[in-house]
Design a protein around this motif. Structure first.
Motif, mmCIF file in Angstrom:
data_model
loop_
_atom_site.group_PDB
_atom_site.id
_atom_site.type_symbol
_atom_site.label_atom_id
_atom_site.label_comp_id
_atom_site.label_asym_id
_atom_site.label_seq_id
_atom_site.Cartn_x
_atom_site.Cartn_y
_atom_site.Cartn_z
ATOM 1 N N THR A 1 -5.035 1.768 10.698
ATOM 2 C CA THR A 1 -5.501 1.520 11.814
ATOM 3 C C THR A 1 -6.116 -0.084 11.854
ATOM 4 O O THR A 1 -6.636 -0.606 11.083
ATOM 5 C CB THR A 1 -6.908 2.307 12.099
ATOM 6 O OG1 THR A 1 -6.459 3.701 12.163
ATOM 7 C CG2 THR A 1 -7.536 1.969 13.491
ATOM 8 N N ILE A 2 -5.510 -0.599 12.671
ATOM 9 C CA ILE A 2 -5.836 -2.140 13.044
ATOM 10 C C ILE A 2 -6.993 -2.211 14.046
ATOM 11 O O ILE A 2 -6.807 -1.964 15.264
ATOM 12 C CB ILE A 2 -4.617 -2.851 13.607
ATOM 13 C CG1 ILE A 2 -3.184 -2.534 12.709
ATOM 14 C CG2 ILE A 2 -4.736 -4.195 13.622
ATOM 15 C CD1 ILE A 2 -1.919 -3.342 12.895
ATOM 16 N N PRO A 3 -7.954 -2.800 13.417
ATOM 17 C CA PRO A 3 -9.204 -2.829 14.562
ATOM 18 C C PRO A 3 -9.017 -3.587 15.948
ATOM 19 O O PRO A 3 -9.431 -3.022 16.936
ATOM 20 C CB PRO A 3 -10.197 -3.767 13.638
ATOM 21 C CG PRO A 3 -9.984 -3.389 12.271
ATOM 22 C CD PRO A 3 -8.406 -3.148 12.306
ATOM 23 N N LEU A 4 -8.219 -4.339 15.959
ATOM 24 C CA LEU A 4 -7.824 -5.075 17.333
ATOM 25 C C LEU A 4 -7.149 -4.317 18.056
ATOM 26 O O LEU A 4 -7.396 -4.314 19.362
ATOM 27 C CB LEU A 4 -6.995 -6.318 16.908
ATOM 28 C CG LEU A 4 -6.565 -7.232 18.089
ATOM 29 C CD1 LEU A 4 -8.147 -7.613 18.730
ATOM 30 C CD2 LEU A 4 -5.760 -8.237 17.807
ATOM 31 N N ASN B 1 -10.352 -5.362 0.815
ATOM 32 C CA ASN B 1 -11.255 -4.795 1.775
ATOM 33 C C ASN B 1 -10.299 -4.739 3.035
ATOM 34 O O ASN B 1 -10.898 -4.130 4.220
ATOM 35 C CB ASN B 1 -12.478 -5.681 2.176
ATOM 36 C CG ASN B 1 -12.382 -6.811 2.639
ATOM 37 O OD1 ASN B 1 -11.027 -7.440 2.354
ATOM 38 N ND2 ASN B 1 -12.832 -7.534 3.580
ATOM 39 N N ILE B 2 -9.004 -4.937 3.175
ATOM 40 C CA ILE B 2 -8.211 -4.561 4.001
ATOM 41 C C ILE B 2 -7.130 -3.779 3.584
ATOM 42 O O ILE B 2 -6.330 -4.023 2.487
ATOM 43 C CB ILE B 2 -7.443 -6.139 4.518
ATOM 44 C CG1 ILE B 2 -8.420 -7.039 5.081
ATOM 45 C CG2 ILE B 2 -6.498 -5.647 5.615
ATOM 46 C CD1 ILE B 2 -8.044 -8.346 5.771
ATOM 47 N N ALA B 3 -7.093 -2.643 3.958
ATOM 48 C CA ALA B 3 -6.054 -1.542 3.449
ATOM 49 C C ALA B 3 -4.767 -1.822 3.095
ATOM 50 O O ALA B 3 -3.842 -1.235 2.393
ATOM 51 C CB ALA B 3 -6.247 -0.337 4.282
ATOM 52 N N THR C 1 0.954 -1.222 -0.083
ATOM 53 C CA THR C 1 0.070 -0.109 -0.024
ATOM 54 C C THR C 1 0.850 1.144 0.041
ATOM 55 O O THR C 1 1.967 1.390 0.426
ATOM 56 C CB THR C 1 -0.973 0.132 1.165
ATOM 57 O OG1 THR C 1 -1.473 1.257 1.309
ATOM 58 C CG2 THR C 1 -0.315 -0.018 2.710
ATOM 59 N N ASP C 2 0.433 2.404 -0.705
ATOM 60 C CA ASP C 2 1.262 3.794 -0.492
ATOM 61 C C ASP C 2 0.577 4.405 0.625
ATOM 62 O O ASP C 2 1.048 5.645 0.757
ATOM 63 C CB ASP C 2 0.851 4.386 -1.850
ATOM 64 C CG ASP C 2 -0.597 4.655 -1.857
ATOM 65 O OD1 ASP C 2 -1.283 4.594 -1.024
ATOM 66 O OD2 ASP C 2 -0.884 5.336 -3.195
ATOM 67 N N LEU C 3 -0.035 3.605 1.724
ATOM 68 C CA LEU C 3 -0.391 4.593 2.729
ATOM 69 C C LEU C 3 0.664 4.581 3.810
ATOM 70 O O LEU C 3 1.679 3.812 3.877
ATOM 71 C CB LEU C 3 -1.794 3.886 3.633
ATOM 72 C CG LEU C 3 -3.010 3.806 2.940
ATOM 73 C CD1 LEU C 3 -4.123 2.840 3.799
ATOM 74 C CD2 LEU C 3 -3.736 5.098 2.659
ATOM 75 N N ALA D 1 -4.237 5.266 14.914
ATOM 76 C CA ALA D 1 -3.460 4.788 13.866
ATOM 77 C C ALA D 1 -2.062 4.663 14.122
ATOM 78 O O ALA D 1 -1.323 5.363 14.808
ATOM 79 C CB ALA D 1 -3.568 5.723 12.562
ATOM 80 N N GLY D 2 -1.404 3.541 13.464
ATOM 81 C CA GLY D 2 -0.169 3.263 13.506
ATOM 82 C C GLY D 2 0.734 3.476 12.279
ATOM 83 O O GLY D 2 -0.019 3.489 11.155
ATOM 84 N N ASN D 3 2.054 3.820 12.445
ATOM 85 C CA ASN D 3 2.765 4.091 11.222
ATOM 86 C C ASN D 3 3.395 2.744 10.766
ATOM 87 O O ASN D 3 3.772 1.804 11.425
ATOM 88 C CB ASN D 3 4.070 5.029 11.894
ATOM 89 C CG ASN D 3 3.500 6.124 12.089
ATOM 90 O OD1 ASN D 3 2.712 6.809 11.570
ATOM 91 N ND2 ASN D 3 4.269 6.829 12.963
ATOM 92 N N LEU D 4 3.355 2.727 9.493
ATOM 93 C CA LEU D 4 3.850 1.676 8.550
ATOM 94 C C LEU D 4 5.158 1.648 8.446
ATOM 95 O O LEU D 4 5.838 2.652 8.083
ATOM 96 C CB LEU D 4 3.201 1.538 7.205
ATOM 97 C CG LEU D 4 1.406 1.057 7.242
ATOM 98 C CD1 LEU D 4 0.891 0.974 6.043
ATOM 99 C CD2 LEU D 4 1.457 -0.488 8.252
ATOM 100 N N GLY D 5 6.007 0.676 8.778
ATOM 101 C CA GLY D 5 7.299 0.283 8.482
ATOM 102 C C GLY D 5 7.698 0.458 6.803
ATOM 103 O O GLY D 5 6.885 0.386 6.131
ATOM 104 N N PRO D 6 9.032 0.648 6.425
ATOM 105 C CA PRO D 6 9.308 0.774 5.155
ATOM 106 C C PRO D 6 8.859 -0.436 4.187
ATOM 107 O O PRO D 6 8.544 -0.196 3.094
ATOM 108 C CB PRO D 6 10.832 1.229 4.880
ATOM 109 C CG PRO D 6 11.019 1.719 6.442
ATOM 110 C CD PRO D 6 9.976 1.212 7.350
ATOM 111 N N GLY D 7 9.034 -1.456 4.899
ATOM 112 C CA GLY D 7 8.799 -2.673 4.028
ATOM 113 C C GLY D 7 7.493 -2.844 3.966
ATOM 114 O O GLY D 7 6.997 -3.696 2.983
#
Length: 422
Positions: free
Chosen positions: A159-162, A403-405, A153-155, A168-174
């Motif tokens: 946000t992980i529902p659990l 449906n999962i970002a 994803t380019d996000l 919202a959490g930051n996504l790592g480079p990978g």
């Protein structure tokens, strides 16, 4: 003039008529056939009817018409050569060989044409004996740009529902889309050998290596080996059974092993067309990720012409361990692709594919059953530099809706390469 089993006859007129456009030939045949009741027995009419029938795929009608010509003119070498062609096109190689051998013995036949027909007889002899052996292959080297080497994803945040209470959490480079330049090497060799007139053994080995210039984490390589047996029926249909193994590497480390079997039936049709039906099973073993290990079952229906291929398929990938059931899914898809010559040395290549996946149980983090649809498209040009060396620029585009970002992404590549076929 293409004959059964890949034989090609190329003789100068008038001893073999030049093949007409199938549409024009069929129109001519449809105009001549109604006159057959009144004009049958006229050698000139029967010969014209036969040529139109051969070129439009009405081989039985052509054989009958040419037999009438030879009944009236038994020394007509031209008609006998066309009769041999009709038998070969209809799949009766034994009779075709006998008819060509008779033409070769005609003392009025010019020497260059006699030598050509003698070559046809030798081709038929090889086919009657099983066809011998053949080896072919290719090597492709290309380089270019990839907008999303990790299909991510380019996000930047998700946000992980659990853990929604954390925000919202930051996504790592990978886990975010990365672009890079790359080069890719692909090659393969395949061979077939006859063990009897209707039975063959075949095998192939295909390899691929892709290196990203700035990021090695998503470098990929694969090696696939296939071996099997094929049986040809009297009507030229073919059934084959084969086994296949594959090793896939990611960042120079083993990532996945696959092994399985394929059964396929090919129904041959007129003018080089065919319909294929296949069933395939593969066991997928992921190194260090046992929850992903799965059994994959698929069935497919295909349609092939000289310029086009289309396939629809469906199946199920079922994880071996129940704890990994969120990765189990049904899938279905369709694809179409082709190559169309625009001049003697240039052809346009293109294709599009669509598939959908529906997962069995809810994802442990996102608390929903994953649902994906994916579209792949490509467009390229094949420019002949020499007889078997080609320059191929190509563009591809992929769009995966989910449906999962985390799994929703798009991707394009632009490449240029050289392909050697042998």
């Amino acid at each position: 003039m293409a004959l059964a089993a890949g034989l090609v006859l190329q003789a100068p007129a008038p001893l073999l008529a030049q093949q007409a456009d199938p549409g024009q030939a069929d129109a001519l045949y449809q105009s001549l056939a109604p006159q057959e009741a009144d004009r049958a027995g006229d050698p000139d009419f029967d010969y014209a009817l036969a040529i139109a029938a051969i070129d439009s795929g009405h081989y039985g009608a052509a054989i009958i018409a040419l037999q009438r010509v030879l009944a009236m003119q038994p020394n007509n070498a031209e008609a006998r050569a066309e009769l041999a062609r009709a038998y070969a096109m209809a799949g009766d190689i034994d009779t075709a060989r006998a008819e060509f051998a008779t033409v070769v013995d005609d003392p009025s036949l010019p020497d260059p044409v006699r030598q050509r027909f003698t070559g046809f007889v030798r081709q038929f002899d090889r086919q009657i004996a099983g066809g011998g052996s053949d080896v072919s292959g290719y090597f492709d080297a290309r380089a270019g740009h990839d907008s999303n080497i990790n299909a991510a994803t380019d996000l930047t945040q998700i946000t992980i529902p659990l853990f929604a209470f954390l925000g919202a959490g930051n996504l790592g480079p990978g886990a975010r889309a990365q672009d890079d330049e790359f080069y890719e090497l692909t090659g393969g060799v395949s061979g077939v050998t006859a063990i009897s007139r209707q039975d063959r053994l075949f095998g192939s080995l295909l390899g691929n290596y892709r290196d990203n210039f700035d990021s090695s984490a998503f470098d990929q390589a694969s090696l696939t080996g296939t071996a099997g047996y094929a049986h040809s029926f009297a009507n030229r249909d073919v059934i084959s059974l084969s086994g296949q193994v594959q090793r896939f590497w990611l960042d120079d480390d083993g990532y996945r092993d696959s092994y399985g079997a394929i059964a396929q039936y090919t129904a041959m049709m007129a003018q080089g067309r065919a319909i294929t039906i296949s069933a395939q099973y593969n066991r997928l073993d992921f190194n260090g990720q046992p929850l992903l290990d799965a059994d994959r079952y698929a069935v497919a229906l295909g349609y092939v012409t000289s310029n086009l291929s289309a396939t629809v398929q469906a199946g199920k990938e079922e994880t071996v361990r129940q704890a990994g059931d969120a990765f189990s899914h049904w899938f279905a898809g369709a694809s179409v692709g082709g190559e169309y010559p625009v001049s003697e040395r240039v052809a346009v290549q293109g294709g599009v594919a669509f598939d959908m996946r529906r997962y069995d149980t809810a994802d442990a983090l996102f608390l929903v059953e994953r649902s994906d649809e994916r579209l792949d498209a490509q467009l390229g040009v094949k420019l002949a530099l020499t007889g078997n060396l080609y320059f191929q620029p190509r563009a591809t585009y992929t769009r995966n809706w989910s449906n999962i970002a985390l799994y929703d992404y798009d991707r394009y590549t632009l490449t240029a390469g050289i392909r050697l076929e042998f």
